[in-house]
Design a protein around this motif. Structure first.
Motif, PDB file in Angstrom:
ATOM      1  N   ILE A   8       1.027  -1.295   0.070  1.00  0.00           N
ATOM      2  CA  ILE A   8      -0.014   0.053  -0.100  1.00  0.00           C
ATOM      3  C   ILE A   8       0.920   1.284   0.072  1.00  0.00           C
ATOM      4  O   ILE A   8       1.557   1.361   1.101  1.00  0.00           O
ATOM      5  N   SER A  43      -2.953  -7.533  -8.769  1.00  0.00           N
ATOM      6  CA  SER A  43      -3.355  -6.096  -9.067  1.00  0.00           C
ATOM      7  C   SER A  43      -2.358  -5.231  -9.068  1.00  0.00           C
ATOM      8  O   SER A  43      -1.398  -5.394  -7.987  1.00  0.00           O
ATOM      9  N   TYR A  45      -1.490  -1.356  -9.098  1.00  0.00           N
ATOM     10  CA  TYR A  45      -1.726   0.064  -9.341  1.00  0.00           C
ATOM     11  C   TYR A  45      -3.182   0.230 -10.161  1.00  0.00           C
ATOM     12  O   TYR A  45      -3.172   1.145 -11.026  1.00  0.00           O
ATOM     13  N   THR A  48      -8.538   2.106  -7.340  1.00  0.00           N
ATOM     14  CA  THR A  48      -8.995   1.966  -5.764  1.00  0.00           C
ATOM     15  C   THR A  48      -9.860   2.718  -5.240  1.00  0.00           C
ATOM     16  O   THR A  48      -9.647   3.989  -5.872  1.00  0.00           O
ATOM     17  N   GLU A  49     -10.595   2.317  -4.402  1.00  0.00           N
ATOM     18  CA  GLU A  49     -11.495   3.409  -3.611  1.00  0.00           C
ATOM     19  C   GLU A  49     -11.477   3.081  -2.472  1.00  0.00           C
ATOM     20  O   GLU A  49     -11.704   1.644  -1.935  1.00  0.00           O
ATOM     21  N   THR A  50     -10.771   3.681  -1.364  1.00  0.00           N
ATOM     22  CA  THR A  50     -10.778   3.664   0.204  1.00  0.00           C
ATOM     23  C   THR A  50     -12.254   3.942   0.573  1.00  0.00           C
ATOM     24  O   THR A  50     -12.739   4.852   0.824  1.00  0.00           O
ATOM     25  N   VAL A  59      -2.047   0.467  -4.997  1.00  0.00           N
ATOM     26  CA  VAL A  59      -2.074  -1.005  -4.154  1.00  0.00           C
ATOM     27  C   VAL A  59      -1.496  -1.748  -5.247  1.00  0.00           C
ATOM     28  O   VAL A  59      -1.823  -1.767  -6.504  1.00  0.00           O
TER      29      VAL A  59
END
Length: 100
Positions: A8, A43, A45, A48-50, A59
């Protein structure tokens, strides 16, 4: 049992040259890593959705046949040399975990 390693990236890259060096070393060693450690990128990069916690800047999720394979790759001289560039390029949290 499969094992997974997640990287991360905590904040944006601070040294693009070192990140390029890190990426180039990983690409140059990719075939050998796959043969020796069974590494499988799931995966790298992607979007992403935090949903909870601190926002991630990027990630990477890797799969290995076993925890021992994952540790072997992480501790290998080739990856340790590349990791020095990654650490100069950006701040990461790295987590190794076992699958089902």
């Amino acid at each position: 049992m499969p094992a997974y390693m997640i990287f991360i990236r905590e904040e944006p890259v601070k040294n693009t040259e070192k990140m390029e060096d890190y990426s180039a070393a990983n690409q140059a060693n990719a075939e050998g890593y796959a043969t020796r450690f069974g590494i499988k990128p799931l995966s790298v990069y992607q979007f992403t959705e935090t949903l909870e916690g601190k926002e991630a800047d990027g990630v990477v999720l890797l799969e290995f046949p076993t925890i021992e394979d994952a540790r072997g790759w992480y501790e290998s001289p080739e990856y340790q040399a590349a990791m020095a560039d990654r650490k100069m390029a950006a701040d990461y949290r790295t987590i190794l975990f076992e699958g089902l």
